[in-house]
Motif scaffolding. Structure first.
Motif, mmCIF file in Angstrom:
data_model
loop_
_atom_site.group_PDB
_atom_site.id
_atom_site.type_symbol
_atom_site.label_atom_id
_atom_site.label_comp_id
_atom_site.label_asym_id
_atom_site.label_seq_id
_atom_site.Cartn_x
_atom_site.Cartn_y
_atom_site.Cartn_z
ATOM 1 N N SER A 31 0.556 -1.099 0.104
ATOM 2 C CA SER A 31 0.267 -0.136 0.028
ATOM 3 C C SER A 31 1.326 0.894 0.115
ATOM 4 C CB SER A 31 -0.927 -0.193 1.385
ATOM 5 O OG SER A 31 -0.325 -0.515 2.701
ATOM 6 N N TYR A 32 1.913 1.280 0.384
ATOM 7 C CA TYR A 32 2.781 2.531 0.544
ATOM 8 C C TYR A 32 3.459 2.762 -1.053
ATOM 9 C CZ TYR A 32 6.981 5.525 1.788
ATOM 10 O OH TYR A 32 7.619 6.596 1.832
ATOM 11 N N VAL A 33 3.675 1.544 -1.778
ATOM 12 C CA VAL A 33 4.219 1.749 -2.436
ATOM 13 C C VAL A 33 3.220 2.230 -3.854
ATOM 14 C CG1 VAL A 33 5.586 0.634 -4.762
ATOM 15 C CG2 VAL A 33 5.964 0.033 -2.394
ATOM 16 N N TRP A 34 1.929 1.498 -3.458
ATOM 17 C CA TRP A 34 0.784 2.541 -4.332
ATOM 18 C C TRP A 34 0.816 3.399 -3.899
ATOM 19 C CZ3 TRP A 34 -3.980 4.804 -3.603
ATOM 20 C CH2 TRP A 34 -4.366 5.124 -4.011
ATOM 21 N N GLU A 35 0.588 4.402 -2.890
ATOM 22 C CA GLU A 35 0.500 5.874 -2.186
ATOM 23 C C GLU A 35 1.464 6.969 -3.091
ATOM 24 O OE1 GLU A 35 0.205 6.615 1.990
ATOM 25 O OE2 GLU A 35 -1.270 4.915 1.734
ATOM 26 N N LEU A 36 2.799 6.273 -2.887
ATOM 27 C CA LEU A 36 3.987 6.620 -3.835
ATOM 28 C C LEU A 36 3.773 7.046 -5.536
ATOM 29 C CD1 LEU A 36 7.350 5.395 -2.339
ATOM 30 C CD2 LEU A 36 6.363 7.092 -1.323
ATOM 31 N N GLU A 37 3.191 5.948 -5.816
ATOM 32 C CA GLU A 37 2.936 5.824 -7.522
ATOM 33 C C GLU A 37 1.545 6.859 -7.629
ATOM 34 O OE1 GLU A 37 4.745 1.685 -8.283
ATOM 35 O OE2 GLU A 37 2.606 2.238 -9.049
ATOM 36 N N ASN A 38 0.644 6.825 -6.867
ATOM 37 C CA ASN A 38 -0.332 6.916 -7.465
ATOM 38 C C ASN A 38 -0.858 8.880 -6.501
ATOM 39 O OD1 ASN A 38 -2.024 5.442 -9.183
ATOM 40 N ND2 ASN A 38 -0.462 4.432 -7.353
ATOM 41 N N LYS A 39 -0.576 9.184 -4.808
ATOM 42 C CA LYS A 39 -0.197 10.677 -4.680
ATOM 43 C C LYS A 39 -0.044 11.375 -5.303
ATOM 44 C CE LYS A 39 -2.208 9.791 0.555
ATOM 45 N NZ LYS A 39 -1.604 10.138 1.206
ATOM 46 N N ASN A 40 -0.759 12.368 -4.708
ATOM 47 C CA ASN A 40 0.552 14.035 -5.360
ATOM 48 C C ASN A 40 0.186 14.625 -4.449
ATOM 49 O OD1 ASN A 40 1.705 15.785 -7.407
ATOM 50 N ND2 ASN A 40 0.358 15.743 -8.413
ATOM 51 N N PRO A 41 1.101 15.214 -3.551
ATOM 52 C CA PRO A 41 2.937 14.429 -3.961
ATOM 53 C C PRO A 41 3.038 13.774 -2.918
ATOM 54 C CG PRO A 41 3.088 17.190 -3.003
ATOM 55 C CD PRO A 41 1.217 16.570 -3.318
ATOM 56 N N PRO A 42 3.238 12.581 -3.228
ATOM 57 C CA PRO A 42 4.241 11.908 -2.238
ATOM 58 C C PRO A 42 5.024 12.243 -0.841
ATOM 59 C CG PRO A 42 5.016 11.360 -4.156
ATOM 60 C CD PRO A 42 4.687 12.452 -4.586
ATOM 61 N N ARG A 43 5.707 11.434 -0.138
ATOM 62 C CA ARG A 43 6.142 12.605 0.857
ATOM 63 C C ARG A 43 6.820 11.025 1.534
ATOM 64 N NH1 ARG A 43 4.293 17.369 1.218
ATOM 65 N NH2 ARG A 43 1.793 18.028 1.165
ATOM 66 N N PRO A 44 7.694 10.880 1.007
ATOM 67 C CA PRO A 44 8.449 9.731 1.296
ATOM 68 C C PRO A 44 9.625 10.123 1.788
ATOM 69 C CG PRO A 44 9.203 10.076 -1.117
ATOM 70 C CD PRO A 44 8.181 11.212 -0.842
ATOM 71 N N SER A 45 10.912 9.503 2.661
ATOM 72 C CA SER A 45 11.888 10.121 3.522
ATOM 73 C C SER A 45 12.297 9.837 2.146
ATOM 74 C CB SER A 45 11.948 8.916 4.818
ATOM 75 O OG SER A 45 12.320 7.373 4.202
ATOM 76 N N ALA A 46 14.050 10.520 2.896
ATOM 77 C CA ALA A 46 14.722 9.949 2.443
ATOM 78 C C ALA A 46 16.129 8.458 1.808
ATOM 79 C CB ALA A 46 16.239 11.105 3.094
#
Length: 102
Positions: A31-46
């Motif tokens: 689900s986290y990977v899906w969110e990175l692909e589909n949420k705008n803007p994603p908020r991943p850590s470095a």
């Protein structure tokens, strides 16, 4: 120009990876990977950006810069791996590339 999420999705599919597989490779959930692909803007850590870039064979700069070139990012990722190789393996790679030049 592709966004961060679009790049991840494109590279993941190009590598033949599922959301689950990329998640496992990067210590993330599907689900986290899906969110990175589909949420705008994603908020991943470095750290997550770095793990994803390594798993997909590119640089974190490529993922973050919408104008970055994929071929350049793949080359940079390759050279990063090359630097860590044993000297005898590096010599084999150099001999192989010389054969291709001929």
């Amino acid at each position: 120009m592709a966004t961060f999420g679009e790049k991840i999705k494109e590279l993941r599919k190009k590598a033949g990876l599922t959301l689950d597989q990329l998640g496992e490779m990067t210590g993330s959930s599907k689900s986290y990977v899906w969110e990175l692909e589909n949420k705008n803007p994603p908020r991943p850590s470095a750290d997550k950006i770095d793990r994803i870039a390594k798993a997909l064979g590119v640089t974190s700069d490529y993922l973050m810069d919408e104008r970055a070139d994929l071929a350049t990012a793949e080359d940079e990722a390759f050279f990063r791996k090359y630097k860590g190789l044993d000297p005898s393996v590096k010599e084999q790679i150099r001999r192989i590339t010389e054969t291709f030049k001929k």
